[in-house]
Design an enzyme around this catalytic site. Sequence first.
Site, PDB file in Angstrom:
ATOM      1  N   ASP A  55       0.859  -1.186   0.000  1.00  0.00           N
ATOM      2  CA  ASP A  55       0.000   0.000   0.000  1.00  0.00           C
ATOM      3  C   ASP A  55       0.890   1.230   0.000  1.00  0.00           C
ATOM      4  O   ASP A  55       1.518   1.558   1.014  1.00  0.00           O
ATOM      5  CB  ASP A  55      -0.907  -0.010   1.234  1.00  0.00           C
ATOM      6  CG  ASP A  55      -1.877   1.162   1.266  1.00  0.00           C
ATOM      7  OD1 ASP A  55      -1.788   2.043   0.386  1.00  0.00           O
ATOM      8  OD2 ASP A  55      -2.716   1.199   2.190  1.00  0.00           O
ATOM      9  N   TYR A 143      -5.219  16.035 -11.199  1.00  0.00           N
ATOM     10  CA  TYR A 143      -4.196  15.185 -11.811  1.00  0.00           C
ATOM     11  C   TYR A 143      -3.021  16.027 -12.318  1.00  0.00           C
ATOM     12  O   TYR A 143      -1.861  15.715 -12.042  1.00  0.00           O
ATOM     13  CB  TYR A 143      -4.817  14.407 -12.963  1.00  0.00           C
ATOM     14  CG  TYR A 143      -3.890  13.415 -13.609  1.00  0.00           C
ATOM     15  CD1 TYR A 143      -3.492  12.264 -12.940  1.00  0.00           C
ATOM     16  CD2 TYR A 143      -3.416  13.625 -14.906  1.00  0.00           C
ATOM     17  CE1 TYR A 143      -2.641  11.337 -13.536  1.00  0.00           C
ATOM     18  CE2 TYR A 143      -2.573  12.706 -15.513  1.00  0.00           C
ATOM     19  CZ  TYR A 143      -2.190  11.568 -14.830  1.00  0.00           C
ATOM     20  OH  TYR A 143      -1.343  10.662 -15.423  1.00  0.00           O
ATOM     21  N   ARG A 184     -11.954   5.189 -17.911  1.00  0.00           N
ATOM     22  CA  ARG A 184     -12.176   6.630 -18.116  1.00  0.00           C
ATOM     23  C   ARG A 184     -12.917   6.894 -19.423  1.00  0.00           C
ATOM     24  O   ARG A 184     -13.756   7.790 -19.495  1.00  0.00           O
ATOM     25  CB  ARG A 184     -10.844   7.384 -18.079  1.00  0.00           C
ATOM     26  CG  ARG A 184     -10.159   7.349 -16.731  1.00  0.00           C
ATOM     27  CD  ARG A 184      -9.047   8.371 -16.627  1.00  0.00           C
ATOM     28  NE  ARG A 184      -7.959   8.138 -17.548  1.00  0.00           N
ATOM     29  CZ  ARG A 184      -6.963   7.292 -17.336  1.00  0.00           C
ATOM     30  NH1 ARG A 184      -6.939   6.559 -16.225  1.00  0.00           N
ATOM     31  NH2 ARG A 184      -5.977   7.163 -18.203  1.00  0.00           N
TER      32      ARG A 184
END
Length: 246
Positions: A55, A143, A184
């Site tokens: 992680d 982003y 997307r």
Amino acid sequence: MPGRLEGKRALITAAGQGIGRATAEAFVAEGAEVFATDLDLALLDGLDCETFALDARDDASVRAGVDRAQPDVLFNCAGFVHHGSVLDATDDDFAFGFDLNVHSMFRTIRAALPGMLERGGGSIVNMSSACSSVIGAPNRFIYGATKAAVIGLTKSVAVDFIKQGIRCNCICPGTVESPSWHDRVKALGEEMGSYDKAMEAFVARQPMGRVATAAEIAALVVYLGSDESAFTTGHPHIIDGGWSGQ
């Protein structure tokens, strides 16, 4: 030339699919001892290397992964693409974007650098984007901001450790075919009323008339991880099909 990464240990984040997986496969083919990681361990099935869950948003998980891999090459590939302008962004969205896209690299680099310095060198490759400080893209506020930060992070690490055998570069792709990209396209298609129209919109912004394959980006990661790029550090390497050059 085969064996371009022979004798190198490589740690890769987000290696379950897309660029990360293509890079893990390319590194194995070039002789590296690869430690492929992902938050979802099941996505790593089928890779011919050591795999384990990591992680990138958790310090303990990152430290354990670095201790296990002791990498000579670190490829920070974990990230997420948010959709929307500044008016669509929530505080939570903004915090999550910077945590996954930028802070995760801070964690992994901070954990991996001491070992690299002790061994006398290393190559760090960070995933940025052409959508960053290189070029703006519609509805990519979070982003683009995070990927611009990755370029700054990369340059800072490079200049601080250039005398100690550490190289740090980042890669700035255009649109790359991957499972997350198809997600997307599907989401945009729902907004536009047609998956095909969404696909056309994504492809149209690439001057070459196509999107990149993950293997094309992985080839650049191999170069930056190998000794062939020994004189290269501190730079964003643009591989965007001419998008930012228009």
